[in-house]
Design a protein around this motif. Structure first.
Motif, PDB file in Angstrom:
ATOM      1  N   ALA A  11       5.187 -20.537   1.387  1.00  0.00           N
ATOM      2  CA  ALA A  11       5.863 -21.660   2.046  1.00  0.00           C
ATOM      3  C   ALA A  11       5.159 -22.021   3.350  1.00  0.00           C
ATOM      4  CB  ALA A  11       7.328 -21.316   2.298  1.00  0.00           C
ATOM      5  N   VAL A  12       4.752 -21.016   4.110  1.00  0.00           N
ATOM      6  CA  VAL A  12       4.031 -21.258   5.370  1.00  0.00           C
ATOM      7  C   VAL A  12       2.720 -21.978   5.094  1.00  0.00           C
ATOM      8  CG1 VAL A  12       2.770 -20.134   7.256  1.00  0.00           C
ATOM      9  CG2 VAL A  12       5.088 -19.389   6.681  1.00  0.00           C
ATOM     10  N   ASN A  14       1.926 -23.809   2.559  1.00  0.00           N
ATOM     11  CA  ASN A  14       2.205 -25.178   2.130  1.00  0.00           C
ATOM     12  C   ASN A  14       2.507 -26.078   3.320  1.00  0.00           C
ATOM     13  OD1 ASN A  14       1.807 -24.604  -0.571  1.00  0.00           O
ATOM     14  ND2 ASN A  14       3.971 -24.245  -0.980  1.00  0.00           N
ATOM     15  N   ARG A  15       3.280 -25.584   4.274  1.00  0.00           N
ATOM     16  CA  ARG A  15       3.596 -26.368   5.471  1.00  0.00           C
ATOM     17  C   ARG A  15       2.344 -26.618   6.311  1.00  0.00           C
ATOM     18  NH1 ARG A  15       9.512 -23.991   7.334  1.00  0.00           N
ATOM     19  NH2 ARG A  15      10.508 -24.582   5.396  1.00  0.00           N
ATOM     20  N   ARG A  18       0.235 -29.252   4.625  1.00  0.00           N
ATOM     21  CA  ARG A  18       0.843 -30.562   4.841  1.00  0.00           C
ATOM     22  C   ARG A  18       0.521 -31.049   6.254  1.00  0.00           C
ATOM     23  NH1 ARG A  18       6.259 -29.445   4.334  1.00  0.00           N
ATOM     24  NH2 ARG A  18       5.791 -28.928   2.181  1.00  0.00           N
ATOM     25  N   ALA A  19       0.644 -30.162   7.233  1.00  0.00           N
ATOM     26  CA  ALA A  19       0.331 -30.523   8.615  1.00  0.00           C
ATOM     27  C   ALA A  19      -1.141 -30.889   8.758  1.00  0.00           C
ATOM     28  CB  ALA A  19       0.684 -29.369   9.562  1.00  0.00           C
ATOM     29  N   ARG A  48       6.087 -31.066  14.362  1.00  0.00           N
ATOM     30  CA  ARG A  48       7.262 -30.459  13.702  1.00  0.00           C
ATOM     31  C   ARG A  48       6.841 -29.558  12.551  1.00  0.00           C
ATOM     32  NH1 ARG A  48       9.273 -35.596  14.518  1.00  0.00           N
ATOM     33  NH2 ARG A  48       8.888 -36.178  12.349  1.00  0.00           N
ATOM     34  N   ALA A  49       5.856 -29.997  11.775  1.00  0.00           N
ATOM     35  CA  ALA A  49       5.390 -29.186  10.650  1.00  0.00           C
ATOM     36  C   ALA A  49       4.811 -27.858  11.135  1.00  0.00           C
ATOM     37  CB  ALA A  49       4.356 -29.955   9.830  1.00  0.00           C
ATOM     38  N   ARG A  52       7.684 -25.610  12.333  1.00  0.00           N
ATOM     39  CA  ARG A  52       8.416 -25.026  11.206  1.00  0.00           C
ATOM     40  C   ARG A  52       7.631 -23.886  10.559  1.00  0.00           C
ATOM     41  NH1 ARG A  52      12.706 -28.620   8.977  1.00  0.00           N
ATOM     42  NH2 ARG A  52      12.891 -30.298  10.469  1.00  0.00           N
ATOM     43  N   ALA A  53       6.337 -24.041  10.481  1.00  0.00           N
ATOM     44  CA  ALA A  53       5.513 -22.955   9.941  1.00  0.00           C
ATOM     45  C   ALA A  53       5.607 -21.733  10.856  1.00  0.00           C
ATOM     46  CB  ALA A  53       4.061 -23.407   9.793  1.00  0.00           C
ATOM     47  N   LYS A  56       8.919 -20.025  10.433  1.00  0.00           N
ATOM     48  CA  LYS A  56       8.970 -19.295   9.165  1.00  0.00           C
ATOM     49  C   LYS A  56       8.237 -17.958   9.290  1.00  0.00           C
ATOM     50  CE  LYS A  56       9.958 -19.364   4.709  1.00  0.00           C
ATOM     51  NZ  LYS A  56      11.336 -19.353   4.240  1.00  0.00           N
TER      52      LYS A  56
END
Length: 89
Positions: A11-12, A14-15, A18-19, A48-49, A52-53, A56
């Motif tokens: 998940a990290v 992937n974030r 994306r960032a 923000r991305a 969030r990483a 996480k």
């Protein structure tokens, strides 16, 4: 079957990917002379991305810290976790 930590790191990643894509978009926008408001809006999304990483990653560390020590590594202390959280603020 993937472990919870493996799932968290997926998940990290992937974030972060994306960032990375969003950041490339911001660079392209600046190079193209896009409107300042649009650039700042996209830059805020990148920020923000990344936050969030980071959260996480820290949450995974908290889970590891709460789990029984496996003897292979020293769990993070509460003070270390707090410092990590504050570094993202």
């Amino acid at each position: 079957m993937a472990t919870t930590n493996d799932e968290s790191m997926t998940a990290v990643l992937n974030r972060l990917r994306r960032a990375q894509g969003q950041l490339a978009g911001v660079i392209t926008m600046i190079e193209a002379g896009s409107d300042c408001k649009d650039v700042v809006t996209q830059l805020a999304a990148v920020s923000r991305a990344l936050d969030r990483a980071g959260f996480k990653i820290i949450a995974s560390g908290m889970r590891d810290c709460l789990a029984a020590a496996d003897g292979e590594r020293t769990p993070l202390t509460e003070a270390e976790l707090e410092k990590l959280f504050l570094s993202l603020a």
